[in-house]
Motif scaffolding. Structure first.
Motif: not given
Lengths: 247, 247
Positions: A8-13, B10-13, B49, B100, B102
């Motif tokens: 999965x791509x990493x996002x900042x939240x 880092x979050x997965x969205x 995702x 984690x 979101x």
DNA sequence: TCAATAGTGTCTGTGAGACACTATACT
DNA sequence: AGTATAGTGTCTCACAGACACTATTGA
């Protein structure tokens, strides 16, 4: 597709805050001055990263406390703190030029506060009338632009607040713990940008069960005949709603 | 605090979808069978995702197409596709035991569809009455539990849909391109779980400008006297609203 | 014929908006 | 006195809910 955690791509939240209040009959939003690139020197909405083991609403409440000293409403302590709710999430690629950031915006409705001392990192913070940021309802262009997509977020928050006054008792969140019917009316007038008939307004809000509870005393802080003091009642939903004029 | 891109967690969205429809007078949600751990074999909301360079609403529309073949409403093509809007975002730590995550939930309102063939990865997909998933309004416990926090998400989506019928013309999103007043009324009755007076309903919806546009023909597919066919009008907001009975 | 649904007309109660009027403070 | 705001009463119009009645189909 099989599940692959590394795929999965990493996002900042982040959480961004639309903090609204009514100051001297003006509907205002809290903005902070950015101290760094990009948009250095621009006004922006307060906000920050969500921490590793932190709930979204907790992150929003923490940022609120850090940047304003305000405490969000604890369920259970009636007249303390501000109303906090989730607004919407903004995640366009490219909304932050540095990396992929998904921002969960929250809406805060607060009573008038002495002075928004920027807590820590922000170079400065102030209340600014929303008309100045969004352009007056009469289609004027905004005289101040916010960083990133914060104008859009602010616009969504303002519209949410305006419509919530119609069918909820949230207008009291803009008032001190005890307030008069006239002060509550001025909140509606400032938020909606209209004039309301004081007599009809009085009849409406005092006639809605659970909206207002008499607090005992009176005050003359607005001049004129002493006005009864109220505090917010238990009701959260207004039925029938209080509709904005000018259909 | 100085900005440090490597310092953020880092979050997965993901996007999750609350896809609602009315089938045979029952208010139903789309659920898919999970093929893997955790919650293998449980029903869950469809979702997946968000890709690296993909907008949130684009991701939701893509997942919708992949899992149902439905196409979300293109602004401009009136009678095609389903209504899609952002619902809310869920990001409690621990809502997914693996990491984690979101999730930005979206709400889809679709007309009745032949059969929800699961597009690809899901082991199966079906429409299930929302009462069965949430417990009937009369406080009964749900007879089926969904994976993760999807019961809560579904509940929020159902409540959003119910309240949107009041003040918007979205009920037409549950209908085929052409429909009768009676069919529209059955949508309201199924979503709200109430009975509405057919005469008052008819007067209300046909008297609201911009809600319904006569489409020309008539039909007797519901039996009885032939009913005029309508399509959805331009109006999106209903004023005055159509309020749910039983305050 | 009956049963079903579509559609119109009519009455009544509630409540919003407009506005006259009274009440009680400050200057 | 004059002016400000608070609060009540009254009228009218719009509309929701209840329901009688007619219209047009199929069985």
């Amino acid at each position: 597709m099989p599940y692959d955690p590394s795929a999965f791509p990493a996002f900042a939240v982040t959480v961004d805050l639309v903090v609204l209040t009514v100051r001297r009959d003006a509907f205002c939003a809290l903005v902070v001055r950015r101290g760094e690139e990009p948009f250095r020197g621009w006004w922006a909405l307060p906000g920050g990263f969500v921490r590793k083991d932190e709930d979204l609403v907790t992150a929003a409440a923490r940022e609120l406390a850090e940047e304003t000293g305000l405490h969000a409403q604890d369920p259970g302590s009636p007249p303390a703190g501000a109303h906090l709710e989730q607004l919407a999430t903004y995640g366009d690629p490219g909304r932050d030029p540095r990396m992929r950031v998904v921002s969960v915006a929250h809406l805060v409705l607060a009573p008038d506060l002495p002075a928004p001392t920027a807590g820590g990192d922000a170079g400065g913070a102030r209340w600014m009338p929303v008309d100045q940021l969004l352009g007056a309802s009469g289609a004027g262009a905004p005289s101040e632009r916010l960083a990133f997509d914060h104008n859009r977020i602010l616009g969504d928050g303002v519209e949410r607040a305006r419509s919530k006054l119609e069918y909820s008792s949230l207008a009291a969140a803009f008032c001190p713990p005890q307030f008069t019917v006239g002060e509550l009316r001025r909140v509606y007038e400032a938020v909606w940008g209209v004039s309301l008939d004081p007599r009809n307004f009085h009849r409406k809000v005092t006639g809605t069960p659970g909206f207002l509870v008499p607090a005992g005393g009176t005050t003359t802080r607005q001049g004129g005949r002493p006005a009864q003091l109220f505090r917010a009642g238990e009701a959260t939903l207004l039925n029938p709603p209080m509709l904005r004029p000018e259909v």
